[in-house]
Design a protein around this motif. Structure first.
Motif, PDB file in Angstrom:
ATOM      1  N   TYR A 195       9.198  -2.414 -48.690  1.00  9.77           N
ATOM      2  CA  TYR A 195       9.857  -3.201 -47.627  1.00  9.77           C
ATOM      3  C   TYR A 195       9.991  -4.744 -49.011  1.00  9.77           C
ATOM      4  O   TYR A 195       9.590  -4.653 -50.039  1.00  9.77           O
ATOM      5  N   THR A 217       0.069 -11.298 -43.919  1.00  9.97           N
ATOM      6  CA  THR A 217       1.427 -11.161 -43.590  1.00  9.97           C
ATOM      7  C   THR A 217       1.337 -10.044 -44.191  1.00  9.97           C
ATOM      8  O   THR A 217       1.974  -9.118 -43.808  1.00  9.97           O
ATOM      9  N   TYR A 247       4.276  -0.921 -41.866  1.00  6.67           N
ATOM     10  CA  TYR A 247       6.425  -0.341 -42.706  1.00  6.67           C
ATOM     11  C   TYR A 247       6.892   0.591 -43.443  1.00  6.67           C
ATOM     12  O   TYR A 247       7.647   0.838 -43.987  1.00  6.67           O
ATOM     13  N   ALA A 269      11.322  -5.904 -43.224  1.00  2.00           N
ATOM     14  CA  ALA A 269      10.685  -4.100 -42.964  1.00  2.00           C
ATOM     15  C   ALA A 269      12.088  -3.744 -42.535  1.00  2.00           C
ATOM     16  O   ALA A 269      12.928  -3.784 -41.622  1.00  2.00           O
ATOM     17  N   LEU A 299      10.583 -11.795 -45.887  1.00  2.00           N
ATOM     18  CA  LEU A 299      10.142 -10.482 -45.333  1.00  2.00           C
ATOM     19  C   LEU A 299      11.778  -9.352 -44.449  1.00  2.00           C
ATOM     20  O   LEU A 299      11.712 -10.130 -43.327  1.00  2.00           O
ATOM     21  N   TYR A 306       2.702  -6.342 -43.466  1.00  2.00           N
ATOM     22  CA  TYR A 306       3.741  -5.485 -43.109  1.00  2.00           C
ATOM     23  C   TYR A 306       3.702  -4.527 -44.296  1.00  2.00           C
ATOM     24  O   TYR A 306       4.404  -2.387 -43.448  1.00  2.00           O
TER      25      TYR A 306
END
Length: 174
Positions: free
Chosen positions: A101, A90, A98, A170, A168, A94
């Motif tokens: 983040y 994961t 992206y 992003a 998280l 991300y």
């Protein structure tokens, strides 16, 4: 900005925002950083006693970006997610999707803290025993800017050591 350039305690998410703005918008001047910083700490999202709520990082990115004349941000397309331990895939996804983040968490030794994730690496290790046999291990780490260092040195955090309250955020630059 160095820690001596910031005016408030609990501004880790604000400093992370400036870093992520630099990744999204290109290098920022010191004047732009100061303008964005002041706009964020003077917004309703920041409190000098508690900082910024973990689920408001995209909102402060919007405030900071608009303060320096960047396009109005649409926060509804900024992915946010609770994660748990053992979440290498994961965290990597991300970063690949992206770029750098926010990672917000609540655990020792930090307490409530937000950092900028900017890299990820997995190490594989084999231990060979003199008595025969071996064990294989895999450890994932994220490269972060942790904002507690006055010299801006990168830090690495063991992914398996993250708490289950990891969040998280992003940013999709609009």
């Amino acid at each position: 900005m160095t820690s001596s350039d910031t005016d408030y305690a609990n501004d880790c998410a604000v400093v992370a925002t400036l870093e992520i703005m630099g990744y999204k918008w290109g290098s920022l001047t010191n004047t732009q950083k100061r303008t964005a910083y002041n706009a964020i700490v003077n917004s309703s999202y920041f409190s000098s006693s508690s900082g910024v709520g973990y689920d408001k990082n995209d909102q402060i990115f919007k405030v900071g970006s608009e303060a320096i004349g960047k396009p109005t941000q649409v926060t509804s397309d900024d992915p946010e997610k609770f994660t748990n331990v053992n979440n290498y895939s994961t965290l990597k996804s991300y970063l690949q999707s992206y770029g750098p983040y926010y990672l917000s968490f609540n655990q020792n030794p930090y307490g409530s803290h937000t950092v900028t994730v900017k890299g990820i690496r997995k190490y594989n290790l084999t231990i060979n025993y003199t008595t025969g046999g071996s064990d294989n291990y895999s450890e994932g780490f994220i490269a972060i800017n942790d904002h507690w260092q006055s010299d801006g040195v990168d830090a690495f955090m063991n992914i398996d050591g993250l708490s289950i309250t990891t969040y998280l955020t992003a940013i999709v630059a609009n």
